[in-house]
Design a protein around this motif. Sequence first.
Motif, PDB file in Angstrom:
ATOM      1  N   GLN A 102      -5.768  10.493 -14.203  1.00 59.79           N
ATOM      2  CA  GLN A 102      -4.514  10.983 -14.111  1.00 59.79           C
ATOM      3  C   GLN A 102      -3.674  10.610 -13.038  1.00 59.79           C
ATOM      4  N   TYR A 103      -2.401  10.282 -13.415  1.00 59.23           N
ATOM      5  CA  TYR A 103      -1.438   9.807 -12.436  1.00 59.23           C
ATOM      6  C   TYR A 103      -1.228  10.815 -11.388  1.00 59.23           C
ATOM      7  N   ARG A 104      -1.166  10.470  -9.909  1.00 53.88           N
ATOM      8  CA  ARG A 104      -0.718  11.553  -8.761  1.00 53.88           C
ATOM      9  C   ARG A 104      -0.390  10.869  -7.667  1.00 53.88           C
ATOM     10  N   ALA A 105       0.298  11.388  -6.705  1.00 56.98           N
ATOM     11  CA  ALA A 105       0.644  10.911  -5.450  1.00 56.98           C
ATOM     12  C   ALA A 105      -0.124  11.595  -4.533  1.00 56.98           C
ATOM     13  N   PHE A 106      -0.242  11.070  -3.291  1.00 58.66           N
ATOM     14  CA  PHE A 106      -0.900  11.449  -1.916  1.00 58.66           C
ATOM     15  C   PHE A 106      -0.055  11.600  -0.938  1.00 58.66           C
ATOM     16  N   PRO A 107      -0.041  12.450   0.043  1.00 55.08           N
ATOM     17  CA  PRO A 107       0.791  12.764   1.082  1.00 55.08           C
ATOM     18  C   PRO A 107       0.674  11.673   2.093  1.00 55.08           C
ATOM     19  N   VAL A 108       1.879  11.052   2.431  1.00 53.84           N
ATOM     20  CA  VAL A 108       1.846   9.821   3.219  1.00 53.84           C
ATOM     21  C   VAL A 108       2.668   9.984   4.578  1.00 53.84           C
ATOM     22  N   THR A 109       2.213   9.526   5.657  1.00 55.10           N
ATOM     23  CA  THR A 109       2.958   9.329   6.906  1.00 55.10           C
ATOM     24  C   THR A 109       3.142   7.878   7.116  1.00 55.10           C
ATOM     25  N   LEU A 144       0.783  -1.287  -0.129  1.00 56.42           N
ATOM     26  CA  LEU A 144      -0.082  -0.117  -0.079  1.00 56.42           C
ATOM     27  C   LEU A 144       0.708   1.263   0.061  1.00 56.42           C
ATOM     28  N   ALA A 145       2.265   1.262   0.026  1.00 52.39           N
ATOM     29  CA  ALA A 145       3.077   2.316   0.235  1.00 52.39           C
ATOM     30  C   ALA A 145       3.232   3.091  -1.061  1.00 52.39           C
ATOM     31  N   GLY A 146       2.656   2.497  -2.049  1.00 52.45           N
ATOM     32  CA  GLY A 146       2.808   2.939  -3.440  1.00 52.45           C
ATOM     33  C   GLY A 146       1.772   4.140  -3.574  1.00 52.45           C
ATOM     34  N   ILE A 147       1.007   4.377  -2.535  1.00 58.10           N
ATOM     35  CA  ILE A 147       0.024   5.465  -2.727  1.00 58.10           C
ATOM     36  C   ILE A 147       0.682   6.901  -2.379  1.00 58.10           C
ATOM     37  N   SER A 148       1.987   6.905  -2.099  1.00 59.91           N
ATOM     38  CA  SER A 148       2.922   7.863  -1.864  1.00 59.91           C
ATOM     39  C   SER A 148       3.588   8.433  -3.178  1.00 59.91           C
ATOM     40  N   ALA A 149       3.403   7.712  -4.393  1.00 63.54           N
ATOM     41  CA  ALA A 149       4.179   7.841  -5.607  1.00 63.54           C
ATOM     42  C   ALA A 149       2.957   7.832  -6.551  1.00 63.54           C
ATOM     43  N   PRO A 150       3.361   8.758  -7.797  1.00 64.68           N
ATOM     44  CA  PRO A 150       2.438   8.522  -8.835  1.00 64.68           C
ATOM     45  C   PRO A 150       2.307   7.260  -9.390  1.00 64.68           C
ATOM     46  N   GLY A 178       1.308  -1.134  -5.599  1.00 66.36           N
ATOM     47  CA  GLY A 178       2.612  -1.867  -5.068  1.00 66.36           C
ATOM     48  C   GLY A 178       3.443  -1.058  -4.265  1.00 66.36           C
ATOM     49  N   PRO A 179       4.591  -1.825  -3.709  1.00 63.11           N
ATOM     50  CA  PRO A 179       5.366  -1.181  -2.917  1.00 63.11           C
ATOM     51  C   PRO A 179       6.109  -0.074  -3.499  1.00 63.11           C
ATOM     52  N   VAL A 180       7.229   0.639  -2.600  1.00 66.80           N
ATOM     53  CA  VAL A 180       7.905   1.499  -2.947  1.00 66.80           C
ATOM     54  C   VAL A 180       9.270   1.152  -2.682  1.00 66.80           C
ATOM     55  N   ASP A 181      10.481   1.774  -3.192  1.00 70.64           N
ATOM     56  CA  ASP A 181      11.592   1.675  -2.955  1.00 70.64           C
ATOM     57  C   ASP A 181      12.005   2.096  -1.713  1.00 70.64           C
ATOM     58  N   PRO A 182      12.997   1.224  -0.746  1.00 69.08           N
ATOM     59  CA  PRO A 182      13.223   1.802   0.575  1.00 69.08           C
ATOM     60  C   PRO A 182      13.762   3.024   0.474  1.00 69.08           C
ATOM     61  N   ALA A 183      14.477   3.423  -0.208  1.00 70.10           N
ATOM     62  CA  ALA A 183      15.196   4.939  -0.426  1.00 70.10           C
ATOM     63  C   ALA A 183      14.140   6.028  -0.493  1.00 70.10           C
ATOM     64  N   TYR A 184      13.061   5.641  -1.284  1.00 70.26           N
ATOM     65  CA  TYR A 184      12.094   6.837  -1.603  1.00 70.26           C
ATOM     66  C   TYR A 184      11.447   6.755  -0.190  1.00 70.26           C
ATOM     67  N   ARG A 185      11.102   5.527   0.477  1.00 67.56           N
ATOM     68  CA  ARG A 185      10.444   5.728   1.585  1.00 67.56           C
ATOM     69  C   ARG A 185      11.066   6.328   2.844  1.00 67.56           C
ATOM     70  N   ALA A 186      12.667   6.268   3.084  1.00 68.39           N
ATOM     71  CA  ALA A 186      13.293   6.999   3.876  1.00 68.39           C
ATOM     72  C   ALA A 186      13.335   8.546   3.398  1.00 68.39           C
ATOM     73  N   GLN A 187      13.240   8.656   2.274  1.00 69.68           N
ATOM     74  CA  GLN A 187      13.314  10.175   1.950  1.00 69.68           C
ATOM     75  C   GLN A 187      12.085  11.022   2.251  1.00 69.68           C
ATOM     76  N   LEU A 188      10.850  10.283   2.253  1.00 63.14           N
ATOM     77  CA  LEU A 188       9.657  10.732   2.691  1.00 63.14           C
ATOM     78  C   LEU A 188       9.455  10.914   4.242  1.00 63.14           C
ATOM     79  N   MET A 189      10.022  10.058   4.876  1.00 65.16           N
ATOM     80  CA  MET A 189      10.096  10.226   6.457  1.00 65.16           C
ATOM     81  C   MET A 189      11.263  11.235   6.647  1.00 65.16           C
ATOM     82  N   VAL A 190      12.201  11.661   6.069  1.00 66.80           N
ATOM     83  CA  VAL A 190      12.948  12.827   6.516  1.00 66.80           C
ATOM     84  C   VAL A 190      12.234  14.135   6.381  1.00 66.80           C
ATOM     85  N   SER A 191      11.224  14.063   5.510  1.00 72.04           N
ATOM     86  CA  SER A 191      10.398  15.495   5.230  1.00 72.04           C
ATOM     87  C   SER A 191       8.960  15.288   5.740  1.00 72.04           C
TER      88      SER A 191
END
Length: 523
Positions: A97-104, A68-74, A396-409
């Motif tokens: 239209q593809y788009r991402a949504f804000p995720v915590t 479900l983490a893919g909701i954070s990416a378009p 689908g899932p997201v890359d761990p690096a992308y997840r870490a980047q979202l956690m920083v922000s």
Amino acid sequence: MTEEASIFVGGGGEGHAEPQSLLLRYGNRHGLIAGATGTGKTVTLQVLAEGFSAAGVPVFMADVKGDLAGISAPGSVTHKLHEPFMARAKTIGLDLQYRAFPVTFWDMFGEQGHPVRATVAEMGPLLLSRLLELTEPQEGVLNVAFRLADEEALPLLDLKDLQALLVFIGENADTISTRYGLVATSSIGAIQRRLLVLENEGGAKLFGEPALDLADLMLVDAQGLGRVNILAADKLMQSPRLYATFLLWLLSELFEDLPEVGDPEKPKLVFFFDEAHLLFQDAPRALVSKVEQVARLIRSKGVGVYFITQNPADVPETILGQLGNRVQHALRAFTAKDQKDLKMAAETYRDNPAFKTDEAIRDVGTGEAVTSFLEAKGIPGIVQRTLIRPPSSQLGPVDPAYRAQLMVSSPVKGKYDAVVDRESAYEKLRARADGAAKAAAEAEAAKAAPQASPWERPAAEDDGLRNARRYDGGPREAAPKRSTAGRSDSIGTAMAKSFARQIGTKAGQAVVRGILGSLFKSR
């Protein structure tokens, strides 16, 4: 808001209904997403989460499979499902239209998201008993422990606090039993063993501070989109009872803390409870009854609860009857029980003369569902066969690096990372034990010290006695003997006496904790 304020779910196309939408003003009337494995429940969940987020409604959901983490990416044109998605969108008349949504991101283990914790006191004896699978007598001992913690001002924050309090109760079982009824040491031992199992499963990480601030689950971003809170639950699912208890605790905290809002134009928060059968599996009737009451009353606080499970029969009828918005994916009827469940599921819908509901539930394909959403005045809509729309975000899932980047922000970055271990029951009981040990050591030292002989009295004291006899003419008074009574008591006895004095003079301060809100208070 008007009737147009809604979430487009799907529909359209040959042999299918008009476009089907979930009206936002009925989003807090709860819902159900059901269907066999592989029939499209995850996509439906993601579509609804996107819709609520786009409407400015925060969402909480558990990611039990890690997809479900893919909701954070378009979504992407390179995704293997891009062409089928576009074909589906054209069929139902959707401009995708593809788009991402804000995720915590959240994670009880602090590995794939921000740590999420609760205190032992917030969890309370009922849910903790459910988590530890305690018997009725053992649950009674746990209730005594929580009562003592309240009366003796011993904060229960983490598991070591509870373990220390149970040791104290065991050492003073006789005194405590006199006040609260029999406290069997065998029950204390059983609870301690269950706590050890919980620790071995990693459950100790759930308890402690800083505890989760519910306000952090109800944030919107700068564009007004509701943040989607995703709990990493793939590892947590290895302990199903821990997973279900945590989500139930979270639901109860929301019920207790949020104010009444009546019928809002849109929900304040939508809570998706995936693998909902775990909540009711082997649950005592009293707990199911309380969940039913919470499900009925929490909607007035603006919270919508959506249960996701394979079969509607997994949800008790008393709760199922409160779920107004339903998406039923395919149910397979391979056995007599399956056929019975299929028939029961079909009977809960408002009939459509165009087809038989049970046959539709059995025959719909992947990505297709039988739907019914509340219409004007909250009336259940006629059941419809619906093609579910494709999601706008990545499936689908997201890359761990992308997840870490979202956690920083993340807006909660740094708030929960460091564990806070303030003075609580463990420290206070240890201080009591240290004080009792010191007092016992001083008593032993005083007992072992040599006593002064009458022949070794200071000269001044002898002069005083002679003067007294000279003027009074009376006999010399015997010197009082030094008492050693009670000085040889054990540490446990000394603590018991101290404790007995305290509970005899203190009025109990009852602290009402959040166990499914005020519904768990004694009436």
